[in-house]
Scaffold this motif. Structure first.
Motif, PDB file in Angstrom:
ATOM      1  N   LYS A   1      -0.934   5.028   8.413  1.00  0.00           N
ATOM      2  CA  LYS A   1      -0.522   5.604   9.697  1.00  0.00           C
ATOM      3  C   LYS A   1       0.840   5.067  10.098  1.00  0.00           C
ATOM      4  O   LYS A   1       1.181   3.934   9.804  1.00  0.00           O
ATOM      5  CB  LYS A   1      -1.542   5.248  10.776  1.00  0.00           C
ATOM      6  N   LYS A   2       1.595   5.935  10.747  1.00  0.00           N
ATOM      7  CA  LYS A   2       2.926   5.506  11.215  1.00  0.00           C
ATOM      8  C   LYS A   2       2.775   4.574  12.410  1.00  0.00           C
ATOM      9  O   LYS A   2       1.900   4.757  13.253  1.00  0.00           O
ATOM     10  CB  LYS A   2       3.755   6.713  11.609  1.00  0.00           C
ATOM     11  N   LYS A   3       3.655   3.620  12.445  1.00  0.00           N
ATOM     12  CA  LYS A   3       3.615   2.666  13.546  1.00  0.00           C
ATOM     13  C   LYS A   3       4.155   3.305  14.822  1.00  0.00           C
ATOM     14  O   LYS A   3       5.176   4.006  14.796  1.00  0.00           O
ATOM     15  CB  LYS A   3       4.451   1.433  13.198  1.00  0.00           C
TER      16      LYS A   3
ATOM     17  N   PRO B   1       0.823  -1.212   0.000  1.00  0.00           N
ATOM     18  CA  PRO B   1       0.000   0.000   0.000  1.00  0.00           C
ATOM     19  C   PRO B   1       0.859   1.264   0.000  1.00  0.00           C
ATOM     20  O   PRO B   1       2.048   1.234   0.309  1.00  0.00           O
ATOM     21  CB  PRO B   1      -0.807  -0.121   1.287  1.00  0.00           C
ATOM     22  N   ASN B   2       0.244   2.384  -0.346  1.00  0.00           N
ATOM     23  CA  ASN B   2       0.948   3.669  -0.383  1.00  0.00           C
ATOM     24  C   ASN B   2       1.380   4.042   1.026  1.00  0.00           C
ATOM     25  O   ASN B   2       0.546   4.161   1.928  1.00  0.00           O
ATOM     26  CB  ASN B   2       0.016   4.730  -0.966  1.00  0.00           C
TER      27      ASN B   2
END
Length: 282
Positions: free
Chosen positions: A211-213, A205-206
């Motif tokens: 969301k950042k982990k 995915p883009n």
């Protein structure tokens, strides 16, 4: 549950009939005016459900249809007795076709099988109500079949034998026999499997739309909380009791300084009235 042929609407049924008739006319040369050869049970069924063969079947085919019988069918209806007397009267009004087996009268079913033959060379439509006769006609290529279900005349789509015959004729027109096809396949050899092209571009995915982990903070082993120590996340342990002590000392010092300053302001200046002992002591 209602049967398929009975539940189908008139418009849809007529449309399918026209399509099947076109198939027979294009591939096997069965063209109008059509000749419909019927058996005794077909006439009896039409009489029971009040289906007028000379009116309703031409409407179904949207063309002229001539109902026909053989002398074998007429004789079989006479032999069946008074229950089939009405059917025998109707059969006498139909056009009579000559039997292919000769002048001798035989069983009605065998007579119709003789007329159908192996290819239906006479190009007739068959109206058969008996199940055994229907199955025999389905095995003959290019033999259109009609039967009555309750009060509805039904024209069957082409059977498997008819479709196979059509495929054989098509292959013959192309000019390639089975042996020639096998030779061509042998010359070609085993066909290599086409390699799948690797798809270019991002596989996942883009990353901008995700969301950042969040980094997981490893929690230290839990300790019993004491009144002197309190543990906070991401900070060192602080001794609250020591801070409180320092804060109290500072407060006391500030209070003492204020008191001494007040005492100095309250004392009389030299040259003024003398103070009493009570005022000085206070």
């Amino acid at each position: 549950r209602r049967r398929k042929g009975f539940a189908m609407g008139k418009h849809k049924r007529y449309k399918r009939v026209r399509k099947n008739l076109e198939y027979y006319s294009m591939n096997f040369g069965i063209n109008p005016p059509y000749k419909l050869i019927v058996d005794g049970e077909f006439i009896q069924q039409s009489l029971r459900y009040k289906v007028h063969i000379k009116e309703q079947i031409p409407k179904l085919f949207a063309n002229t249809v001539v109902p026909c019988v053989t002398k074998c069918t007429v004789s079989s209806l006479k032999r069946k007795g008074s229950n089939y007397s009405g059917a025998s009267i109707i059969a006498k009004r139909f056009e009579r076709l000559p039997c292919s087996h000769g002048k001798k009268v035989i069983d009605e079913e065998e007579c119709l099988k003789h007329i159908a033959g192996d290819r239906n060379e006479s190009k007739l439509l068959f109206g058969a109500q008996k199940v055994s006769l229907r199955n025999a006609i389905r095995a003959v290529p290019a033999a259109p079949l009609v039967f009555i279900r309750e009060c509805v005349p039904i024209f069957e789509p082409p059977a498997k034998a008819t479709q196979e015959k059509f495929k054989q004729e098509l292959d013959g027109k192309l000019g390639l026999s089975k042996e020639e096809k096998k030779q061509i396949e042998d010359l070609k050899g085993p066909v290599e499997e086409q390699k799948r092209r690797k798809r270019k571009g991002p596989k996942g995915p883009n990353p901008l739309s995700c969301k950042k982990k969040r980094k997981k903070v490893q929690a230290s082993p839990k300790k019993k909380k004491t009144p002197q120590k309190v543990r906070r996340e991401g900070e060192e342990e602080v001794k609250i009791s020591e801070r409180k002590k320092e804060w109290r000392k500072r407060r006391r010092r500030r209070g003492k300084k204020k008191k001494s300053a007040d005492e100095v302001t309250d004392l009389p200046t030299p040259g003024t009235t003398q103070m009493t002992k009570q005022e000085v002591s206070s």
